[in-house]
Design a protein around this motif. Structure first.
Motif, mmCIF file in Angstrom:
data_model
loop_
_atom_site.group_PDB
_atom_site.id
_atom_site.type_symbol
_atom_site.label_atom_id
_atom_site.label_comp_id
_atom_site.label_asym_id
_atom_site.label_seq_id
_atom_site.Cartn_x
_atom_site.Cartn_y
_atom_site.Cartn_z
ATOM 1 N N ALA A 1 -73.053 -11.624 -27.945
ATOM 2 C CA ALA A 1 -72.482 -12.170 -29.405
ATOM 3 C C ALA A 1 -71.923 -11.241 -30.314
ATOM 4 O O ALA A 1 -71.150 -11.643 -31.445
ATOM 5 C CB ALA A 1 -73.765 -12.856 -30.061
ATOM 6 N N ARG A 2 -71.828 -9.900 -29.956
ATOM 7 C CA ARG A 2 -71.446 -8.958 -30.883
ATOM 8 C C ARG A 2 -69.885 -8.512 -30.313
ATOM 9 O O ARG A 2 -69.718 -7.435 -30.459
ATOM 10 C CB ARG A 2 -71.958 -7.827 -31.075
ATOM 11 C CG ARG A 2 -73.637 -8.158 -31.453
ATOM 12 C CD ARG A 2 -74.552 -6.817 -31.338
ATOM 13 N NE ARG A 2 -74.848 -6.494 -30.061
ATOM 14 C CZ ARG A 2 -75.542 -5.455 -29.563
ATOM 15 N NH1 ARG A 2 -76.175 -4.611 -30.392
ATOM 16 N NH2 ARG A 2 -75.714 -5.434 -28.168
ATOM 17 N N SER A 3 -69.043 -9.467 -29.786
ATOM 18 C CA SER A 3 -67.874 -9.290 -29.145
ATOM 19 C C SER A 3 -66.856 -8.703 -30.173
ATOM 20 O O SER A 3 -65.731 -7.987 -29.839
ATOM 21 C CB SER A 3 -67.177 -10.466 -28.267
ATOM 22 O OG SER A 3 -67.189 -11.579 -29.446
ATOM 23 N N ALA A 4 -66.919 -8.843 -31.393
ATOM 24 C CA ALA A 4 -66.100 -8.409 -32.290
ATOM 25 C C ALA A 4 -65.909 -6.861 -32.474
ATOM 26 O O ALA A 4 -65.184 -6.202 -33.037
ATOM 27 C CB ALA A 4 -66.187 -8.992 -33.894
ATOM 28 N N ARG A 5 -67.174 -6.197 -31.926
ATOM 29 C CA ARG A 5 -67.131 -5.031 -31.735
ATOM 30 C C ARG A 5 -66.558 -4.379 -30.550
ATOM 31 O O ARG A 5 -66.366 -3.137 -30.528
ATOM 32 C CB ARG A 5 -68.750 -4.475 -31.767
ATOM 33 C CG ARG A 5 -69.454 -4.428 -33.203
ATOM 34 C CD ARG A 5 -70.844 -3.747 -33.009
ATOM 35 N NE ARG A 5 -70.484 -2.526 -33.135
ATOM 36 C CZ ARG A 5 -71.549 -1.431 -32.782
ATOM 37 N NH1 ARG A 5 -72.766 -1.952 -32.391
ATOM 38 N NH2 ARG A 5 -71.273 -0.248 -32.899
ATOM 39 N N TYR A 6 -65.892 -5.036 -30.029
ATOM 40 C CA TYR A 6 -65.056 -4.630 -28.769
ATOM 41 C C TYR A 6 -64.054 -3.558 -29.103
ATOM 42 O O TYR A 6 -63.886 -2.590 -28.427
ATOM 43 C CB TYR A 6 -64.492 -5.816 -27.919
ATOM 44 C CG TYR A 6 -63.552 -5.227 -26.905
ATOM 45 C CD1 TYR A 6 -63.812 -4.995 -25.839
ATOM 46 C CD2 TYR A 6 -62.076 -5.248 -27.130
ATOM 47 C CE1 TYR A 6 -62.797 -4.413 -24.792
ATOM 48 C CE2 TYR A 6 -60.979 -5.004 -26.382
ATOM 49 C CZ TYR A 6 -61.371 -4.579 -24.988
ATOM 50 O OH TYR A 6 -60.547 -4.220 -24.166
ATOM 51 N N SER A 7 -63.287 -3.772 -30.207
ATOM 52 C CA SER A 7 -62.215 -2.969 -30.477
ATOM 53 C C SER A 7 -62.805 -1.631 -30.970
ATOM 54 O O SER A 7 -61.980 -0.581 -30.746
ATOM 55 C CB SER A 7 -61.366 -3.590 -31.511
ATOM 56 O OG SER A 7 -62.104 -3.748 -32.785
ATOM 57 N N GLN A 8 -64.105 -1.627 -31.564
ATOM 58 C CA GLN A 8 -64.668 -0.187 -31.903
ATOM 59 C C GLN A 8 -65.137 0.766 -30.630
ATOM 60 O O GLN A 8 -64.887 1.931 -30.800
ATOM 61 C CB GLN A 8 -65.983 -0.682 -32.709
ATOM 62 C CG GLN A 8 -65.572 -1.160 -34.137
ATOM 63 C CD GLN A 8 -66.873 -1.417 -34.831
ATOM 64 O OE1 GLN A 8 -67.962 -1.117 -34.427
ATOM 65 N NE2 GLN A 8 -66.767 -2.481 -35.788
ATOM 66 N N ILE A 9 -65.246 0.053 -29.510
ATOM 67 C CA ILE A 9 -65.312 0.816 -28.164
ATOM 68 C C ILE A 9 -64.326 1.064 -27.522
ATOM 69 O O ILE A 9 -63.999 2.130 -27.213
ATOM 70 C CB ILE A 9 -66.419 -0.126 -27.306
ATOM 71 C CG1 ILE A 9 -67.764 -0.223 -27.823
ATOM 72 C CG2 ILE A 9 -66.485 0.407 -26.058
ATOM 73 C CD1 ILE A 9 -68.607 -1.430 -27.089
ATOM 74 N N ARG A 10 -63.235 0.210 -27.512
ATOM 75 C CA ARG A 10 -61.983 0.157 -27.066
ATOM 76 C C ARG A 10 -61.080 1.442 -27.651
ATOM 77 O O ARG A 10 -60.192 2.145 -26.720
ATOM 78 C CB ARG A 10 -61.138 -0.920 -27.008
ATOM 79 C CG ARG A 10 -59.886 -0.998 -26.234
ATOM 80 C CD ARG A 10 -59.824 -0.488 -25.055
ATOM 81 N NE ARG A 10 -58.429 -0.401 -24.556
ATOM 82 C CZ ARG A 10 -57.573 0.510 -25.044
ATOM 83 N NH1 ARG A 10 -58.010 1.620 -25.628
ATOM 84 N NH2 ARG A 10 -56.398 0.499 -24.512
ATOM 85 N N LEU A 11 -61.293 1.611 -28.758
ATOM 86 C CA LEU A 11 -60.599 2.687 -29.552
ATOM 87 C C LEU A 11 -60.738 4.170 -28.829
ATOM 88 O O LEU A 11 -59.740 4.851 -28.989
ATOM 89 C CB LEU A 11 -60.512 2.658 -31.038
ATOM 90 C CG LEU A 11 -62.205 3.167 -31.506
ATOM 91 C CD1 LEU A 11 -62.204 4.648 -31.701
ATOM 92 C CD2 LEU A 11 -62.410 2.492 -32.820
ATOM 93 N N TRP A 12 -61.927 4.319 -28.271
ATOM 94 C CA TRP A 12 -62.043 5.719 -27.523
ATOM 95 C C TRP A 12 -61.238 5.761 -26.496
ATOM 96 O O TRP A 12 -60.631 6.869 -25.964
ATOM 97 C CB TRP A 12 -63.449 5.973 -27.292
ATOM 98 C CG TRP A 12 -64.372 6.051 -28.532
ATOM 99 C CD1 TRP A 12 -65.244 4.975 -28.951
ATOM 100 C CD2 TRP A 12 -64.426 7.309 -29.311
ATOM 101 N NE1 TRP A 12 -65.677 5.631 -30.275
ATOM 102 C CE2 TRP A 12 -65.203 6.975 -30.489
ATOM 103 C CE3 TRP A 12 -63.696 8.432 -29.253
ATOM 104 C CZ2 TRP A 12 -65.559 7.978 -31.287
ATOM 105 C CZ3 TRP A 12 -64.016 9.446 -30.207
ATOM 106 C CH2 TRP A 12 -65.109 9.217 -31.186
ATOM 107 N N GLY A 13 -60.647 4.441 -25.751
ATOM 108 C CA GLY A 13 -59.751 4.718 -24.905
ATOM 109 C C GLY A 13 -58.311 5.451 -25.450
ATOM 110 O O GLY A 13 -57.486 6.405 -24.952
ATOM 111 N N SER A 14 -58.085 5.121 -26.529
ATOM 112 C CA SER A 14 -56.886 5.432 -27.381
ATOM 113 C C SER A 14 -56.953 6.949 -27.494
ATOM 114 O O SER A 14 -56.046 7.624 -27.624
ATOM 115 C CB SER A 14 -56.635 4.537 -28.583
ATOM 116 O OG SER A 14 -56.473 3.142 -28.209
ATOM 117 N N VAL A 15 -58.033 7.369 -28.039
ATOM 118 C CA VAL A 15 -58.345 8.702 -28.406
ATOM 119 C C VAL A 15 -58.069 9.494 -27.001
ATOM 120 O O VAL A 15 -57.618 10.579 -26.895
ATOM 121 C CB VAL A 15 -59.838 8.767 -28.857
ATOM 122 C CG1 VAL A 15 -60.001 10.390 -28.857
ATOM 123 C CG2 VAL A 15 -59.769 8.286 -30.193
#
Length: 377
Positions: free
Chosen positions: A122-136
């Motif tokens: 239910a916390r799918s809105a946090r996806y971008s906070q995990i995915r940003l490490w791919g950008s790093v």
């Protein structure tokens, strides 16, 4: 408990590999002496494999429930098959290497996206906070490889890429399995076809293909384009990094954007900015004051679009069909990317950079119109 850092670490390494591919793969092929048309063909091969592999692996993941095993084996065999590039560098051999390693590489991300969303629940809105490490990871690879290749030369490129691939495999071993309660079942795939028929779904997938098609000149020839305009490799690497920094900043606020705007608005806005970006790169990249805002638009053309697309798939496919939904997104994106690389390779020699990027802008503009007319609000 959410395994935030283990999920983030995997994205870091996975997109570090993309950071090695996007700016430098065509440069490496150019270093080997291939023409623009041959470079476009070689770059298109992994994208063509993306048209086939994700659906096969997605179906297998949904049927078996062994998504993490698929990710681990995909990472391992990506490295093993890519290592063949160390032996020979003729065109046919490189084409074979591109096809084999990408068949396994494209098994990885759609399954891992599903794993991440299952962990989030239910916390799918946090996806971008995990995915940003791919950008790093992308930035670290672009800057690090840029420095390495400047000092040691392009002949070190294959070994560096192989090291990143092995890092992906190691990170996959650290990711915990999805809790049993949220794993998919083995229901028949008939429901998948029914969900494809929902209003706007096929239009979305078509536009995802057009977005990647429009990125064809960018990922295939941007480095060569900027070199031809007189930019040094250090500044070129900085321009690649600038785009991804903008993407990271977007990921940090994406949760708020998702609450303020609906997915339709975010998707259409991404395409409109993509059309503008390609025109700036095609005709104005020689001016640094135009190149910088064009690269900052990467926040929209990749970051915002990708997060909105992942959420769109999550909302329009049931839990048991998430793997196939994410795979369909990857597959049609791959088809678009392959066509983009191919047309860019031929158009670059015939029409030049300006008109090649203009065609990309037209593709993005057409997608914006399609979404505006056919995607439900």
């Amino acid at each position: 408990m959410l395994p935030y850092w283990r999920l983030s670490g995997f994205y870091f390494c996975y997109f570090a590999l993309l950071g090695g591919v996007a700016p430098f793969l065509s440069l490496y092929f150019h270093h080997l002496g291939f023409s623009a048309a041959r470079i476009g063909e070689l770059v298109a091969i992994p994208m063509l494999m993306r048209c086939v592999a994700p659906n096969l692996w997605g179906w297998l993941g949904d049927r078996s429930g062994q998504r993490l095993l698929i990710v681990r084996l995909g990472a391992l065999f990506t490295a093993i098959t890519f290592s063949a590039i160390l032996w020979r560098q003729d065109y046919l051999w490189l084409a074979l290497v591109m096809a084999l390693h990408s068949f396994f590489w494209h098994a990885i991300l759609p399954q891992f996206e599903t794993i991440t969303l299952s962990h989030l629940g239910a916390r799918s809105a946090r996806y971008s906070q995990i995915r940003l490490w791919g950008s790093v990871g992308f930035i670290v690879a672009v800057v690090g490889l840029g420095l390495l290749l400047d000092r040691r030369g392009l002949d070190t490129y294959p070994a560096a890429m192989l090291g990143i691939m092995l890092g992906i495999f190691v990170c996959s071993l650290l990711v915990p399995p999805v809790p049993v309660a949220v794993r998919g079942d083995t229901a028949a795939s008939a429901g998948f076809v029914q969900q494809l028929r929902r209003p706007g779904v096929m239009v979305f997938f078509l536009c995802a293909a057009l977005m990647q098609l429009s990125h064809g000149p960018y990922y295939t020839f941007l480095t060569l384009h900027l070199e031809a305009l007189g930019y040094g490799r250090g500044l070129i690497g900085a321009m690649w990094a600038l785009g991804v920094i903008a993407e990271i900043l977007l990921f940090l606020i994406m949760g708020r954007l998702l609450r303020r705007f609906d997915l339709r608005q975010l998707l259409i806005g991404s395409f409109v900015l993509a059309a503008l970006r390609w025109l700036l790169l095609g005709w104005g990249a020689g001016e640094l004051w135009l190149l910088i805002p064009a690269q900052l638009m990467h926040a929209a053309t990749f970051g915002c679009f990708h997060v909105a697309a992942v959420h769109f798939v999550q909302r329009h496919f049931s839990e048991r069909l998430q793997g196939q939904g994410q795979a369909m997104y990857a597959t049609l994106s791959g088809c678009g990317g392959a066509l983009g690389a191919l047309y860019a390779g031929y158009s670059w020699a015939a029409l030049g950079a300006g008109w090649t990027f203009t065609l990309a802008g037209i593709a993005a503009g057409v997608a914006a119109v399609l979404l505006g007319r056919r995607l439900p609000g």
